[in-house]
Design a protein around this motif. Sequence first.
Motif, PDB file in Angstrom:
ATOM      1  N   ILE A   1      39.188  57.525  36.950  1.00 37.95           N
ATOM      2  CA  ILE A   1      39.658  55.969  37.381  1.00 37.95           C
ATOM      3  C   ILE A   1      38.275  55.725  37.853  1.00 37.95           C
ATOM      4  O   ILE A   1      37.476  54.531  37.797  1.00 37.95           O
ATOM      5  N   LYS A   2      37.731  56.695  39.246  1.00 38.92           N
ATOM      6  CA  LYS A   2      36.783  55.628  39.509  1.00 38.92           C
ATOM      7  C   LYS A   2      34.955  56.091  39.016  1.00 38.92           C
ATOM      8  O   LYS A   2      34.062  55.701  39.355  1.00 38.92           O
ATOM      9  N   HIS A   3      35.602  57.108  38.311  1.00 32.16           N
ATOM     10  CA  HIS A   3      33.971  57.812  37.534  1.00 32.16           C
ATOM     11  C   HIS A   3      32.500  57.969  38.477  1.00 32.16           C
ATOM     12  O   HIS A   3      31.745  58.575  38.803  1.00 32.16           O
ATOM     13  N   LYS A   4      33.778  59.023  39.415  1.00 34.46           N
ATOM     14  CA  LYS A   4      33.269  60.285  40.326  1.00 34.46           C
ATOM     15  C   LYS A   4      33.554  60.371  41.307  1.00 34.46           C
ATOM     16  O   LYS A   4      34.907  60.762  41.459  1.00 34.46           O
ATOM     17  N   TYR A   5      33.798  62.232  41.535  1.00 28.65           N
ATOM     18  CA  TYR A   5      34.400  62.995  42.726  1.00 28.65           C
ATOM     19  C   TYR A   5      34.040  62.223  44.554  1.00 28.65           C
ATOM     20  O   TYR A   5      33.490  61.816  45.191  1.00 28.65           O
TER      21      TYR A   5
ATOM     22  N   ILE B   1      41.723  64.693  39.420  1.00 31.31           N
ATOM     23  CA  ILE B   1      41.748  64.668  38.398  1.00 31.31           C
ATOM     24  C   ILE B   1      41.377  63.009  37.763  1.00 31.31           C
ATOM     25  O   ILE B   1      40.378  61.858  37.205  1.00 31.31           O
ATOM     26  N   ASP B   2      42.612  62.179  37.979  1.00 28.78           N
ATOM     27  CA  ASP B   2      42.940  60.627  38.144  1.00 28.78           C
ATOM     28  C   ASP B   2      42.075  60.239  38.608  1.00 28.78           C
ATOM     29  O   ASP B   2      41.392  58.935  38.627  1.00 28.78           O
ATOM     30  N   TYR B   3      41.870  60.300  39.730  1.00 31.07           N
ATOM     31  CA  TYR B   3      40.993  60.053  40.556  1.00 31.07           C
ATOM     32  C   TYR B   3      39.202  59.263  40.075  1.00 31.07           C
ATOM     33  O   TYR B   3      38.843  58.248  39.508  1.00 31.07           O
ATOM     34  N   ILE B   4      39.534  60.714  39.877  1.00 31.21           N
ATOM     35  CA  ILE B   4      37.440  60.861  38.876  1.00 31.21           C
ATOM     36  C   ILE B   4      37.453  60.393  37.336  1.00 31.21           C
ATOM     37  O   ILE B   4      36.471  59.257  37.364  1.00 31.21           O
TER      38      ILE B   4
ATOM     39  N   ALA C   1      44.992  44.831  37.446  1.00 31.27           N
ATOM     40  CA  ALA C   1      45.593  45.241  35.818  1.00 31.27           C
ATOM     41  C   ALA C   1      45.318  46.457  35.570  1.00 31.27           C
ATOM     42  O   ALA C   1      46.485  46.903  35.252  1.00 31.27           O
ATOM     43  N   LYS C   2      44.193  46.729  35.010  1.00 33.20           N
ATOM     44  CA  LYS C   2      43.765  47.296  34.174  1.00 33.20           C
ATOM     45  C   LYS C   2      43.433  49.044  34.802  1.00 33.20           C
ATOM     46  O   LYS C   2      43.134  50.144  34.267  1.00 33.20           O
ATOM     47  N   ASP C   3      43.305  49.336  36.343  1.00 32.47           N
ATOM     48  CA  ASP C   3      43.168  49.838  36.606  1.00 32.47           C
ATOM     49  C   ASP C   3      43.714  50.365  38.165  1.00 32.47           C
ATOM     50  O   ASP C   3      43.553  50.875  39.682  1.00 32.47           O
ATOM     51  N   LEU C   4      45.337  50.415  37.542  1.00 30.43           N
ATOM     52  CA  LEU C   4      45.953  50.878  39.145  1.00 30.43           C
ATOM     53  C   LEU C   4      46.162  52.166  38.954  1.00 30.43           C
ATOM     54  O   LEU C   4      46.015  52.925  37.914  1.00 30.43           O
TER      55      LEU C   4
END
Length: 393
Positions: free
Chosen positions: A111-115, A106-109, A11-14
Amino acid sequence: LVSSQHLSYSAKDLYNSATLVNEDDVDDSFQELSDLSNLLLLEDSKKVPHLKRENLCKALLDVPNLSEDFHIFYATNFQPAKKIDQEGIVKCIWTSMAENLLSIVIDYINIKHKYPEEVILLIDGPKPIPEIVSTLEQLIQEKNIKDLSFCPEDSKPKCKNQIKLKQISIVKGDGKSAPTITNIIHDLEIGLVDKAIVPIENSIAGGVAETVDSLQKSENVFVVNEMVLPIDHCLLAVPGTNLKNNLDEITKVTAHHMTLCQCMDFIRKNLASAEIEPSSSNSIAAKRLKNKYAADQDVRHEAVIASRHCAEIYNLEIISESINDASINETRFWILSKDINSGIKTPKNKTTVLFQTKDEPGSLQMILRIFAINHVNLSRIESRPAKKNLGEY
């Protein structure tokens, strides 16, 4: 289309995915999509054609060793727009597309805290897009984004902050079609395709004037190979008619003008009262007949001349087979390329020369004499208008 695959959502990680499609009535707005599968299964109300979804799914199979986290960015190849001098529009589209891709990464980075290790682009066109990496790098510099860069798939990332950009063409070995021979040669000239296949002569109808005239205006286009294919024409109509036994009820016949020339005896004997309509190609004529039938238009008395393969593709009924005027009907095709060395060299190579002589007695004889002296056999000679003055060739 941009989406994620095999990502765990909460829910918090859409994860927001963007749609960027070259179709009418579709906003470039962000949507919440759980995975790529859902994106490909969007209903037609989203204006994503069924065939395009099929091509995307097939292209996914060509991606080797996909990791658990990967991203796919789908983009139309906008290079064809350049041939109508819309450089400003094309540049605007490139920037918009690159900005969408950059924001997704950039959103992916965040959210996932990685490249991501790589970003995969599915290209709706026959060739990769060379400008996309430089466009992204320019945007990164303009937006003053730190610790992020891209490199082409044939380069090795220099650091963990550099993302590899891989491009996969949806239109792979199938190539692309064009409405006319002139368009095909033009696409080759401006680099949209690497090779082009065009008809040059038919055993019944003779030379194909449009091919010769188009080559006359082209620069740096060479004939690198040829092939001879048997041609077998059929008369096609929509399913459910009784035209097979009542050809005189046909009121309209459509086909390419070279095809019409190859079937004139059949047309004269069986379709004397029908309207004859030339088309830019037989396949386009078959496709239009199918579309008119699907749109509930009355086409019960219309027919097209095309191949058996066209009948299968467009679900048309063959009402008469092998209608060409001669049982042996062959067409010679040329394979064209801008690379003169890309052909297959054999001991029986042919050479095609296009030249113009002075308008004076004996000028053509003087040139032909050179071939005779050097024991070079000429298999075909054709004259075409110089398009300057009447009588000049």
